[in-house]
Write a protein that holds these residues in place. Structure first.
Motif, PDB file in Angstrom:
ATOM      1  N   ILE A 186      14.258   7.647  27.985  1.00 53.26           N
ATOM      2  CA  ILE A 186      13.044   7.635  27.489  1.00 53.26           C
ATOM      3  C   ILE A 186      13.192   7.415  25.844  1.00 53.26           C
ATOM      4  O   ILE A 186      13.414   8.391  25.418  1.00 53.26           O
ATOM      5  CB  ILE A 186      12.020   8.399  27.890  1.00 53.26           C
ATOM      6  N   GLU A 253      14.620  12.496  27.451  1.00 50.93           N
ATOM      7  CA  GLU A 253      13.474  12.166  26.723  1.00 50.93           C
ATOM      8  C   GLU A 253      14.147  12.256  25.218  1.00 50.93           C
ATOM      9  O   GLU A 253      14.634  13.254  24.704  1.00 50.93           O
ATOM     10  CB  GLU A 253      12.465  13.065  26.752  1.00 50.93           C
ATOM     11  N   SER A 260       5.787  10.574  26.572  1.00 54.69           N
ATOM     12  CA  SER A 260       7.160  10.354  27.044  1.00 54.69           C
ATOM     13  C   SER A 260       7.672  11.895  27.842  1.00 54.69           C
ATOM     14  O   SER A 260       8.547  11.325  28.741  1.00 54.69           O
ATOM     15  CB  SER A 260       8.182   9.902  25.842  1.00 54.69           C
ATOM     16  N   ALA A 264       9.151  11.620  31.697  1.00 58.74           N
ATOM     17  CA  ALA A 264      10.445  12.389  32.156  1.00 58.74           C
ATOM     18  C   ALA A 264      10.331  13.016  33.368  1.00 58.74           C
ATOM     19  O   ALA A 264      11.167  12.914  34.187  1.00 58.74           O
ATOM     20  CB  ALA A 264      11.073  13.090  30.893  1.00 58.74           C
ATOM     21  N   ILE A 276      14.569  17.362  27.372  1.00 57.73           N
ATOM     22  CA  ILE A 276      13.548  16.934  26.030  1.00 57.73           C
ATOM     23  C   ILE A 276      14.471  17.101  24.804  1.00 57.73           C
ATOM     24  O   ILE A 276      14.889  18.356  24.573  1.00 57.73           O
ATOM     25  CB  ILE A 276      12.358  17.789  26.136  1.00 57.73           C
TER      26      ILE A 276
END
Length: 360
Positions: A186, A253, A260, A264, A276
């Protein structure tokens, strides 16, 4: 030396003459060759994250060692090096348990009362992220850089220092992607594209690149994405879940926005892991619901991709030299230091990938 100085947030950087001190014990003086313009710097410049002023930003750099202080054993004058912001002390709990990227690195900085590494006249210039790379020279602890293959082009090597180490680290270390896994990425900026490339190297069975910018989606395809998705299209997340028959094994992410991060988590299949990487605003949170926990889903952060950079960076250089890692596609333009504010303006628009400042 010439350096780009930030005096206060939300103002342009100013090119100034800055004095750099001589290397002290375990310190390395580096002649900067190239430095990437990274969104992490923009967070500090725009005030999303705090920092003492005035300071010199910049952390994604490569250069040549000019001099070393007493006790330096990892590099020597003449070595080509890549710097990394996850400087490590080598003896704290995190370092000795193999989590070097979590080291607070306090022993890698000069102590209170010692002369500053950087100054303008009598004014102390604060060093950002132990590096301050938007300058003709860097004075860093030896544990903030690593020697690399001297044949590696330094204008490409610099992006390994942050974007590629973070993205590849997420794949190889934090998420531990295995052959055949399905990976959703992402955000396809520098870090996200590095994730795509590393996932291909790792043998991921399907790599889904998600970004609203069509040009970035095309770059992702060039780097190994098997599918691309515009997240602004209605039902984008549901479409990914449908095409993967229940969700992805890994959602990584690389944007730094709450939406976002939530995406995820949404994209995960049972037992999947969301990683992340983006620097979200400090007040934001991302979480798992009760049904997610019951489904065995996992959510984790990975500072700098949970890297072990003295080992990882030379390997990534080797990947590039062997044609496995595509750094050229990540770089949108090469500019002189005087155009640094233009590069950040382009980064704010969200359309560019990586500008690289090069020094003559």
């Amino acid at each position: 030396m010439k350096a780009a100085v930030l005096y206060e947030t939300k103002t342009p950087l100013v090119i100034e003459d800055v004095t750099v001190d001589k290397p002290g014990p375990r310190e390395v003086l580096i002649r900067t060759a190239a430095v990437g313009v990274c969104r992490s710097d923009l967070h500090f410049i725009d005030g999303t994250y705090p920092h003492a002023m005035p300071c010199i930003p910049g952390h994604e750099a490569a250069g040549i060692v000019e001099a070393v202080g007493d006790g330096v054993t990892m590099v020597k004058p003449g070595d080509a090096v890549i710097t990394c912001l996850s400087a490590f002390c080598g003896h704290c709990e995190f370092c000795v348990t193999g989590r070097m990227s979590l080291c607070m690195g306090r022993d890698t900085r000069r102590r209170p009362g010692e002369p500053p590494r950087l100054r303008m006249g009598e004014t102390v210039v604060n060093q950002m992220l132990d590096l301050s790379a938007y300058a003709e020279q860097m004075l860093v602890h030896e544990h903030a850089c690593v020697a690399i293959n001297p044949e590696m082009p330094l204008d490409r090597a610099c992006v390994i220092g942050c974007a590629v180490t973070t993205g590849a680290g997420a794949v190889f270390r934090a998420a531990d992607v295995t052959p055949g896994d399905t990976v959703a990425v992402i955000g396809c900026g520098g870090v996200g594209l590095a994730v795509v490339n590393a996932a291909k190297i790792a043998g991921a069975g399907r790599i889904i690149a998600i970004d609203p910018v069509a040009d970035k989606r095309r770059l992702a395809e060039k780097l190994g994405a098997t599918d691309t998705v515009d997240p602004m299209v209605e039902g984008a997340a549901a479409g990914v879940i449908e095409m993967t028959k229940g969700g992805v094994d890994h959602a990584i992410e690389a944007v730094g926005r709450p939406a976002s991060g939530e995406m995820a988590v949404t994209l995960l299949r049972r037992g999947g892991t969301a990683t992340i990487l983006g620097m979200m605003p400090l007040t934001e949170k991302v979480g798992l619901g009760a049904i997610d926990l019951l489904s065995g889903k996992k959510l984790q952060g990975a500072k700098m991709g949970a890297n072990c950079f003295p080992v990882d960076i030379p390997r990534l250089v080797d990947f590039y030299m062997r044609g496995l890692l595509d750094l050229d596609t990540l770089i949108a333009e090469r500019i002189p230091l005087e155009q640094i504010n233009h590069a950040f303006d382009e980064l704010r628009k969200g359309d560019s990938v990586r500008s690289v400042v090069t020094f003559g």
